[in-house]
Design a protein around this motif. Structure first.
Motif, PDB file in Angstrom:
ATOM      1  N   LEU A   3      34.010   8.951 -23.658  1.00 17.97           N
ATOM      2  CA  LEU A   3      35.135   8.124 -23.234  1.00 17.97           C
ATOM      3  C   LEU A   3      35.120   7.916 -21.722  1.00 17.97           C
ATOM      4  O   LEU A   3      35.302   6.795 -21.237  1.00 17.97           O
ATOM      5  N   THR A   4      34.890   8.988 -20.972  1.00 13.74           N
ATOM      6  CA  THR A   4      34.897   8.849 -19.510  1.00 13.74           C
ATOM      7  C   THR A   4      33.794   7.909 -19.039  1.00 13.74           C
ATOM      8  O   THR A   4      33.992   7.142 -18.088  1.00 13.74           O
ATOM      9  N   GLU A   5      32.651   7.952 -19.688  1.00 13.37           N
ATOM     10  CA  GLU A   5      31.557   7.049 -19.309  1.00 13.37           C
ATOM     11  C   GLU A   5      31.914   5.594 -19.604  1.00 13.37           C
ATOM     12  O   GLU A   5      31.638   4.699 -18.796  1.00 13.37           O
ATOM     13  N   LYS A   6      32.530   5.358 -20.763  1.00  9.39           N
ATOM     14  CA  LYS A   6      32.928   3.988 -21.117  1.00  9.39           C
ATOM     15  C   LYS A   6      33.933   3.432 -20.117  1.00  9.39           C
ATOM     16  O   LYS A   6      33.797   2.303 -19.616  1.00  9.39           O
ATOM     17  N   ILE A   7      34.938   4.239 -19.811  1.00 13.52           N
ATOM     18  CA  ILE A   7      35.981   3.783 -18.892  1.00 13.52           C
ATOM     19  C   ILE A   7      35.412   3.586 -17.486  1.00 13.52           C
ATOM     20  O   ILE A   7      35.745   2.619 -16.787  1.00 13.52           O
ATOM     21  N   ALA A   8      34.554   4.507 -17.063  1.00 15.70           N
ATOM     22  CA  ALA A   8      33.934   4.372 -15.744  1.00 15.70           C
ATOM     23  C   ALA A   8      33.149   3.067 -15.662  1.00 15.70           C
ATOM     24  O   ALA A   8      33.195   2.358 -14.636  1.00 15.70           O
ATOM     25  N   ASN A   9      32.446   2.718 -16.733  1.00 10.95           N
ATOM     26  CA  ASN A   9      31.691   1.458 -16.739  1.00 10.95           C
ATOM     27  C   ASN A   9      32.621   0.252 -16.656  1.00 10.95           C
ATOM     28  O   ASN A   9      32.349  -0.701 -15.920  1.00 10.95           O
ATOM     29  N   TYR A  10      33.703   0.284 -17.450  1.00 10.91           N
ATOM     30  CA  TYR A  10      34.663  -0.824 -17.407  1.00 10.91           C
ATOM     31  C   TYR A  10      35.138  -1.067 -15.978  1.00 10.91           C
ATOM     32  O   TYR A  10      35.175  -2.205 -15.491  1.00 10.91           O
ATOM     33  N   ILE A  11      35.544  -0.003 -15.321  1.00 11.99           N
ATOM     34  CA  ILE A  11      36.148  -0.143 -13.988  1.00 11.99           C
ATOM     35  C   ILE A  11      35.103  -0.449 -12.926  1.00 11.99           C
ATOM     36  O   ILE A  11      35.325  -1.284 -12.045  1.00 11.99           O
ATOM     37  N   ASP A  12      33.951   0.195 -13.005  1.00 10.55           N
ATOM     38  CA  ASP A  12      32.896  -0.067 -12.022  1.00 10.55           C
ATOM     39  C   ASP A  12      32.431  -1.517 -12.068  1.00 10.55           C
ATOM     40  O   ASP A  12      32.109  -2.104 -11.026  1.00 10.55           O
ATOM     41  N   GLN A  13      32.394  -2.110 -13.265  1.00  8.15           N
ATOM     42  CA  GLN A  13      31.951  -3.491 -13.396  1.00  8.15           C
ATOM     43  C   GLN A  13      32.877  -4.469 -12.668  1.00  8.15           C
ATOM     44  O   GLN A  13      32.460  -5.545 -12.251  1.00  8.15           O
ATOM     45  N   LYS A  14      34.138  -4.096 -12.518  1.00  9.27           N
ATOM     46  CA  LYS A  14      35.115  -4.970 -11.861  1.00  9.27           C
ATOM     47  C   LYS A  14      35.607  -4.392 -10.540  1.00  9.27           C
ATOM     48  O   LYS A  14      36.638  -4.829 -10.010  1.00  9.27           O
ATOM     49  N   SER A  15      34.892  -3.432 -10.006  1.00  7.61           N
ATOM     50  CA  SER A  15      35.361  -2.764  -8.790  1.00  7.61           C
ATOM     51  C   SER A  15      35.476  -3.732  -7.613  1.00  7.61           C
ATOM     52  O   SER A  15      36.365  -3.586  -6.767  1.00  7.61           O
ATOM     53  N   GLY A  16      34.599  -4.745  -7.559  1.00 14.42           N
ATOM     54  CA  GLY A  16      34.681  -5.731  -6.475  1.00 14.42           C
ATOM     55  C   GLY A  16      36.003  -6.473  -6.505  1.00 14.42           C
ATOM     56  O   GLY A  16      36.629  -6.705  -5.465  1.00 14.42           O
ATOM     57  N   LEU A  17      36.444  -6.844  -7.706  1.00 15.82           N
ATOM     58  CA  LEU A  17      37.735  -7.520  -7.869  1.00 15.82           C
ATOM     59  C   LEU A  17      38.863  -6.619  -7.382  1.00 15.82           C
ATOM     60  O   LEU A  17      39.735  -7.045  -6.613  1.00 15.82           O
ATOM     61  N   TYR A  18      38.833  -5.375  -7.816  1.00 14.31           N
ATOM     62  CA  TYR A  18      39.926  -4.464  -7.465  1.00 14.31           C
ATOM     63  C   TYR A  18      39.986  -4.204  -5.956  1.00 14.31           C
ATOM     64  O   TYR A  18      41.068  -4.152  -5.369  1.00 14.31           O
ATOM     65  N   LYS A  19      38.849  -4.055  -5.343  1.00 16.36           N
ATOM     66  CA  LYS A  19      38.820  -3.810  -3.898  1.00 16.36           C
ATOM     67  C   LYS A  19      39.362  -5.018  -3.127  1.00 16.36           C
ATOM     68  O   LYS A  19      40.085  -4.862  -2.140  1.00 16.36           O
ATOM     69  N   ASN A  20      39.028  -6.210  -3.594  1.00 13.49           N
ATOM     70  CA  ASN A  20      39.530  -7.416  -2.926  1.00 13.49           C
ATOM     71  C   ASN A  20      41.047  -7.538  -3.056  1.00 13.49           C
ATOM     72  O   ASN A  20      41.740  -7.911  -2.098  1.00 13.49           O
ATOM     73  N   VAL A  21      41.568  -7.225  -4.244  1.00  7.86           N
ATOM     74  CA  VAL A  21      43.014  -7.290  -4.449  1.00  7.86           C
ATOM     75  C   VAL A  21      43.715  -6.256  -3.568  1.00  7.86           C
ATOM     76  O   VAL A  21      44.713  -6.544  -2.909  1.00  7.86           O
ATOM     77  N   SER A  22      43.174  -5.043  -3.528  1.00  9.09           N
ATOM     78  CA  SER A  22      43.758  -3.985  -2.703  1.00  9.09           C
ATOM     79  C   SER A  22      43.775  -4.376  -1.227  1.00  9.09           C
ATOM     80  O   SER A  22      44.795  -4.198  -0.531  1.00  9.09           O
ATOM     81  N   ASP A  23      42.662  -4.915  -0.745  1.00  7.35           N
ATOM     82  CA  ASP A  23      42.582  -5.301   0.671  1.00  7.35           C
ATOM     83  C   ASP A  23      43.534  -6.460   0.984  1.00  7.35           C
ATOM     84  O   ASP A  23      44.113  -6.516   2.086  1.00  7.35           O
ATOM     85  N   SER A  24      43.711  -7.357   0.039  1.00  9.88           N
ATOM     86  CA  SER A  24      44.646  -8.471   0.257  1.00  9.88           C
ATOM     87  C   SER A  24      46.080  -7.954   0.361  1.00  9.88           C
ATOM     88  O   SER A  24      46.841  -8.384   1.240  1.00  9.88           O
ATOM     89  N   ILE A  25      46.442  -7.023  -0.500  1.00  8.84           N
ATOM     90  CA  ILE A  25      47.794  -6.456  -0.443  1.00  8.84           C
ATOM     91  C   ILE A  25      47.969  -5.669   0.845  1.00  8.84           C
ATOM     92  O   ILE A  25      49.050  -5.685   1.455  1.00  8.84           O
ATOM     93  N   TRP A  26      46.912  -4.991   1.298  1.00  9.19           N
ATOM     94  CA  TRP A  26      46.958  -4.309   2.601  1.00  9.19           C
ATOM     95  C   TRP A  26      47.242  -5.330   3.703  1.00  9.19           C
ATOM     96  O   TRP A  26      48.045  -5.080   4.601  1.00  9.19           O
ATOM     97  N   ASP A  27      46.591  -6.487   3.628  1.00  2.85           N
ATOM     98  CA  ASP A  27      46.802  -7.534   4.638  1.00  2.85           C
ATOM     99  C   ASP A  27      48.234  -8.071   4.601  1.00  2.85           C
ATOM    100  O   ASP A  27      48.834  -8.316   5.651  1.00  2.85           O
ATOM    101  N   TYR A  28      48.770  -8.257   3.391  1.00  4.50           N
ATOM    102  CA  TYR A  28      50.115  -8.821   3.280  1.00  4.50           C
ATOM    103  C   TYR A  28      51.153  -7.865   3.866  1.00  4.50           C
ATOM    104  O   TYR A  28      52.106  -8.298   4.523  1.00  4.50           O
ATOM    105  N   ALA A  29      51.012  -6.585   3.611  1.00  2.10           N
ATOM    106  CA  ALA A  29      51.900  -5.540   4.150  1.00  2.10           C
ATOM    107  C   ALA A  29      53.370  -5.939   4.056  1.00  2.10           C
ATOM    108  O   ALA A  29      54.093  -5.985   5.054  1.00  2.10           O
TER     109      ALA A  29
END
Length: 481
Positions: A3-29
């Motif tokens: 299960l941990t491997e499956k979930i890690a793959n799901y999230i790692d595959q979209k990590s670029g999206l998540y990092k961009n969203v996080s950085d945008s929210i950091w910018d909006y502050a």
């Protein structure tokens, strides 16, 4: 594949999206109740991932719920995205360097928190789809955690009544599952009104509202000796009535945060603070109006869920670190005062603290404590925890010793190790959520533990029934855009 491997793959595959969203929210502050762009970005991301999004829930203009799936069980994943005033800071800098003087900044890491929860919700949704499972995952977009208590409004209005279990996390300096309790709190304002006059020519005709505020504060300071040890009272004078000393101030206002371990205790303590306010008004021949503007309960831990989350975090391992990460964290650590370093050392012990001086990012999982540790502060996750079994983790998004609500925390909000630790939190949430989805007995046991911990008490919101959350400041939102 585990299960941990499956979930890690799901999230790692979209990590670029998540990092961009996080950085945008950091910018909006965006600060409490003004998270217009942050909430909109999270909503659009959920919609793009196949969630149905309901906006403006519980009269929260920047609150929302993203839902996927159908039927039981219903899993809630809690996200936050509000920043703090006065903490503007350049990302990646090891010096105090505001972007905008007195501007906003993510000093509590909620840009990371909201996105880690987002990753957990989307990964849970993918698992439901791939395995054709019945169940519902809900991402709760919770505004104004910082003294706004968005979750308290959601809980008061019944939005968790159909939820079976809830999960969240928080950025920090250690990898751990939170087996913790926290104070209940009432946030109230006290507005005094008097009569203006010339402070030299006719002082006898004036009645000073500012004197009333000062006398109230003196009274409350004397009260501190006569409250339970874990209670806390703190205040800020938010209106002094003007800047002219030659005028008797006709109005003044003070805001209080009143904390105690139990809801009944905090209600009683609020009444005693109110007595101080009324006494001050009597002494100065002014009037006082009080209003509760926010509140939350004390946090109820749930070890049944926490044990499962802890096991998943052990299986997932720590976030990836690079030499650049370690170098940056070491530079941040060097900016801390000796007192801050000593306080941090107490959390991990002298030997571990000494090891962390040269490598100040924690890459191990702390043991799950037998007894809940006490946090002097408060969190509106508590109102959720009174309604449904709730578990939370924390991951090392910041260098060891970094205090919350500081420029150092803001500076690390876009670091690669903060991003990696955010992904780790999302994986831990998703794994635990899926364990609950696939194991009805786990949910039953978690609910039984909640009933036992409440000891017959039932949830009743501390915020007034008729209190409406503030609307976003559209003017400031437009300026930030």
């Amino acid at each position: 594949m585990s299960l941990t491997e499956k979930i890690a793959n799901y999230i790692d595959q979209k990590s670029g999206l998540y990092k961009n969203v996080s950085d945008s929210i950091w910018d909006y502050a965006e600060t409490r109740f003004d998270e217009v762009r942050s909430a909109d970005l999270l909503c659009k991301t959920l919609e793009n991932e196949g969630f149905h999004v309901e906006r403006g829930v519980a009269n929260l203009e920047t609150g929302f719920i993203g839902t996927f799936g159908n039927g039981k069980p219903v899993i809630a994943i809690l996200g936050e995205y509000d920043a703090l005033a006065g903490l503007s800071q350049q990302a990646g800098s090891t010096n105090y360097e505001p972007i905008i003087p007195n501007g906003n900044g993510h000093g509590c890491g909620h840009n990371l928190l909201g996105v880690g929860a987002l990753a957990g919700a989307i990964a849970t949704k993918q698992y439901l789809e791939d395995n054709h499972l019945t169940g519902t995952v809900k991402y709760f977009g919770c505004p104004a955690e910082e003294s706004g208590y968005g979750k308290s409004f959601l809980a008061r209005d019944g939005y968790f009544k159909d939820v079976d279990v809830a999960f969240s996390w928080h950025p920090g300096t250690i990898n751990t599952v939170m087996h913790a309790r926290a104070n209940a709190v009432i946030n109230a304002t006290f507005k005094f009104k008097g009569r203006s006059s010339h402070a030299a020519a006719s002082p006898h005709l004036g009645r000073s509202a500012l004197d009333a505020v000062e006398l109230m504060n003196v009274g409350v300071n004397y009260l501190r000796e006569h409250i339970v040890d874990e209670a806390r009272i703190h205040y800020a004078v938010t209106n002094t009535g003007g800047v002219a000393p030659n005028v008797v101030q006709a109005e003044a206002e003070v805001t209080y945060l009143i904390r105690a371990p139990k809801p009944n205790q905090v209600k009683d303590l609020y009444k005693r603070v109110l007595n101080c306010a009324q006494g001050a008004a009597l002494m100065t021949e002014t009037t006082v109006e009080e209003q509760i503007v926010g509140s939350c309960h004390n946090l109820i831990p749930n070890k049944t869920l926490e044990k499962v989350m802890h096991q998943h975090m052990q299986d997932l391992g720590s976030a990836k670190l690079t030499e650049n990460d370690i170098h940056f964290a070491k530079d941040i650590y060097s900016t801390l005062s000796e007192e801050e370093k000593k306080v941090a050392a107490l959390q991990v012990g002298k030997e571990v603290a000494q090891m962390l001086v040269d490598r100040p990012i924690i890459d191990f999982l702390a043991p799950l404590p037998e007894e809940p540790f006490f946090m002097g502060g408060s969190t509106d996750v508590a109102d959720v925890s009174w309604n449904v079994p709730t578990a939370q983790c924390s991951t090392a998004t910041w260098a060891f010793g970094t205090p919350f609500h500081t420029w150092q925390a803001v500076a690390q909000g876009k670091s690669s190790y903060a991003h990696e630790a955010t992904m780790l939190a999302g994986k831990a949430i998703a794994c635990t959520a899926i364990s609950a989805l696939e194991n009805p007995t786990l949910i039953e046991n978690a609910k039984a533990e909640l009933v036992e911990r409440l000891g017959g008490e039932t949830y009743e919101a501390l915020i007034p029934k008729d209190l409406v959350p503030p609307k976003s400041n559209r003017e400031s939102a437009a300026i930030m855009a």
